[in-house]
Design a protein around this motif. Sequence first.
Motif, PDB file in Angstrom:
ATOM      1  N   MET A 207     -21.063  15.101  76.640  1.00 58.56           N
ATOM      2  CA  MET A 207     -20.188  14.907  78.023  1.00 58.56           C
ATOM      3  C   MET A 207     -19.166  16.283  78.206  1.00 58.56           C
ATOM      4  SD  MET A 207     -19.227  12.530  80.159  1.00 58.56           S
ATOM      5  CE  MET A 207     -17.800  12.162  81.241  1.00 58.56           C
ATOM      6  N   LEU A 208     -18.764  16.819  77.130  1.00 52.38           N
ATOM      7  CA  LEU A 208     -17.965  18.017  77.569  1.00 52.38           C
ATOM      8  C   LEU A 208     -18.886  19.369  77.888  1.00 52.38           C
ATOM      9  CD1 LEU A 208     -15.589  19.874  76.970  1.00 52.38           C
ATOM     10  CD2 LEU A 208     -16.366  20.307  74.312  1.00 52.38           C
ATOM     11  N   LEU A 209     -19.843  19.353  77.302  1.00 53.05           N
ATOM     12  CA  LEU A 209     -20.957  20.495  77.636  1.00 53.05           C
ATOM     13  C   LEU A 209     -21.306  20.277  79.241  1.00 53.05           C
ATOM     14  CD1 LEU A 209     -23.021  21.207  74.418  1.00 53.05           C
ATOM     15  CD2 LEU A 209     -21.139  22.584  75.369  1.00 53.05           C
ATOM     16  N   GLN A 210     -21.541  19.254  79.645  1.00 52.17           N
ATOM     17  CA  GLN A 210     -21.950  18.863  80.772  1.00 52.17           C
ATOM     18  C   GLN A 210     -20.949  19.327  81.913  1.00 52.17           C
ATOM     19  OE1 GLN A 210     -24.392  15.375  81.242  1.00 52.17           O
ATOM     20  NE2 GLN A 210     -24.067  15.293  83.724  1.00 52.17           N
ATOM     21  N   MET A 237     -27.139  22.480  76.058  1.00 51.91           N
ATOM     22  CA  MET A 237     -26.999  22.824  77.457  1.00 51.91           C
ATOM     23  C   MET A 237     -28.320  22.826  78.215  1.00 51.91           C
ATOM     24  SD  MET A 237     -23.468  25.046  78.130  1.00 51.91           S
ATOM     25  CE  MET A 237     -23.565  26.327  76.733  1.00 51.91           C
ATOM     26  N   ILE A 238     -29.312  23.527  77.465  1.00 49.18           N
ATOM     27  CA  ILE A 238     -30.551  23.837  77.823  1.00 49.18           C
ATOM     28  C   ILE A 238     -31.218  22.645  78.373  1.00 49.18           C
ATOM     29  CG2 ILE A 238     -33.030  24.892  77.522  1.00 49.18           C
ATOM     30  CD1 ILE A 238     -31.058  26.900  78.330  1.00 49.18           C
ATOM     31  N   VAL A 262     -37.159  27.002  79.769  1.00 48.79           N
ATOM     32  CA  VAL A 262     -35.754  27.400  79.031  1.00 48.79           C
ATOM     33  C   VAL A 262     -35.268  28.662  79.423  1.00 48.79           C
ATOM     34  CG1 VAL A 262     -34.944  28.203  76.630  1.00 48.79           C
ATOM     35  CG2 VAL A 262     -36.467  25.968  77.278  1.00 48.79           C
ATOM     36  N   GLU A 263     -36.075  29.769  79.595  1.00 49.89           N
ATOM     37  CA  GLU A 263     -35.899  31.160  80.150  1.00 49.89           C
ATOM     38  C   GLU A 263     -34.839  30.970  81.283  1.00 49.89           C
ATOM     39  OE1 GLU A 263     -37.366  35.620  79.507  1.00 49.89           O
ATOM     40  OE2 GLU A 263     -38.895  34.067  79.808  1.00 49.89           O
ATOM     41  N   GLU A 264     -35.680  30.263  82.194  1.00 50.99           N
ATOM     42  CA  GLU A 264     -35.137  30.214  83.469  1.00 50.99           C
ATOM     43  C   GLU A 264     -33.736  29.535  83.413  1.00 50.99           C
ATOM     44  OE1 GLU A 264     -36.128  28.070  87.737  1.00 50.99           O
ATOM     45  OE2 GLU A 264     -37.751  28.386  86.426  1.00 50.99           O
ATOM     46  N   ALA A 265     -33.476  28.462  82.830  1.00 51.36           N
ATOM     47  CA  ALA A 265     -32.232  27.803  82.507  1.00 51.36           C
ATOM     48  C   ALA A 265     -31.155  28.496  81.972  1.00 51.36           C
ATOM     49  CB  ALA A 265     -32.555  26.767  81.863  1.00 51.36           C
ATOM     50  N   TYR A 266     -31.688  29.483  81.094  1.00 47.13           N
ATOM     51  CA  TYR A 266     -30.475  30.356  80.289  1.00 47.13           C
ATOM     52  C   TYR A 266     -30.270  31.623  81.423  1.00 47.13           C
ATOM     53  CZ  TYR A 266     -28.286  32.747  76.500  1.00 47.13           C
ATOM     54  OH  TYR A 266     -27.630  33.393  75.849  1.00 47.13           O
ATOM     55  N   LYS A 419     -32.151  13.932  76.182  1.00 45.34           N
ATOM     56  CA  LYS A 419     -31.949  15.171  77.000  1.00 45.34           C
ATOM     57  C   LYS A 419     -30.627  15.690  77.247  1.00 45.34           C
ATOM     58  CE  LYS A 419     -33.389  13.366  81.538  1.00 45.34           C
ATOM     59  NZ  LYS A 419     -34.057  13.389  82.688  1.00 45.34           N
ATOM     60  N   GLN A 420     -29.541  14.931  76.170  1.00 47.60           N
ATOM     61  CA  GLN A 420     -28.037  15.392  76.472  1.00 47.60           C
ATOM     62  C   GLN A 420     -27.497  15.308  77.748  1.00 47.60           C
ATOM     63  OE1 GLN A 420     -26.403  16.207  73.081  1.00 47.60           O
ATOM     64  NE2 GLN A 420     -27.929  15.054  72.828  1.00 47.60           N
TER      65      GLN A 420
END
Length: 430
Positions: A207-210, A237-238, A262-266, A419-420
């Motif tokens: 929740m914190l990271l979102q 986060m990813i 993943v690379e695009e999200a990063y 997926k967090q």
Amino acid sequence: MNSTGTISDLSAEQSVLGAVFLDSNVLDEISFLEDRDFLDHRHQQIYRVMRWLDKRNKPVDVVTVTEMYVQHNRADELSVTYLTELAESCPTTANVVYHANIVRSKAIRRRGSEIGNKITALSREDFETDEEYFSAVEALVAEMRPDDNGKMRSLVETRQKYFEHLLSKEITYIESGFPQFDGWAKGLYRGDLFISAGRPSVGKTAMLLQRVIGVAESGPVLIWSQEMDEDQLKDRMISNITGIPFNRIRNKELSPKQYAEVEEAYNRLEQLPIYIQDSSGVTIEEVRSTARRFKRKHGDLAMVAVDYLQIMKIPQPKGRTRAEAIGKVTQAAKQMAREMKCVFMMLSQMTRDSDKNPKKPTLSELKESGSIEQDADVVEFLWIDPNDTEQQGKVVQQFIAKGRNTGLNEFRLLFRGWKQQFIELDKKQK
């Protein structure tokens, strides 16, 4: 200090004390002066006694001050003659504030010199990390600052400032990325200490990271993670952004297509001003000193976040309870939020009793609750109601149990842990 300086310092001190004897009402005008500001130990004690008498609405004169010394068997420390000389040394109270400012200014410089010696001594001590040394130095420097509570000002004096505030476009709140919550609360308020509490595995860190991803759109976010390293936080986060199962990312079982995602999200994440420190046992002094450096370098912060309160390094002085020591941390966190005009979000544990009977939590179920409840502007509980389920994932109840500026409310969240990711749900129909 040379003898001339000493004589002039003592003369200013005598003038201040003499003015009080002349008219004790001047104590209100020199409320900024502390007893430690006096160079002469006798003057420190006299001023302390004067303040004590005034606080209890007793007369402040040579007789009452002498009587206090006699009552405490300390009459041998001061002669009535000296008190009389003080009372006669000041013909008028007109210059008392001027002389009091001289006393305080001299005191600040003396403390600066003394602290310089203490800092020199610190360099010979053995600190585990450089940060602990910096924190110790900053704690010493903070001692120099007078205990000024700010001046009281009338509404007439602050009229212009108030209307400038009304007409300004400055936003005092920050959107969290949760539409229902933001629509109700207007987001997270700058200057607030926000406590997010829950039992393990309820999704507090997710929740914190979102929220961090949403808040970072408005400014820099500093995260102190004490249980997970920075790569573990990035994994979460990813997963949140891409929807790629968290376990596949954590176990490095990515297809070429997923790796590209993943690379695009990063690439997207690194455009956001998110900074992470993954060290255990962090102190509140270290958090404050780092945040101040970032503010000087990057401007106003949006959020400072600590995961989580109870595993911080919290010194417990002899004679103090654990709850009192925690209180010093939450007080400092609240002061930081106000001073830096940012949100201070701190994750917290709940008591183990909350496991026995799953129900809507109360503020008393915060671990070491007293000071946390008192200092926090917002207290949020994340908890599981076994009677509320959804097929798509785990339903988490978000209960705002304290909202200094918003009031109380409840929200339903769907936590898709694989997926967090949290999604706000409609309120359950009764």
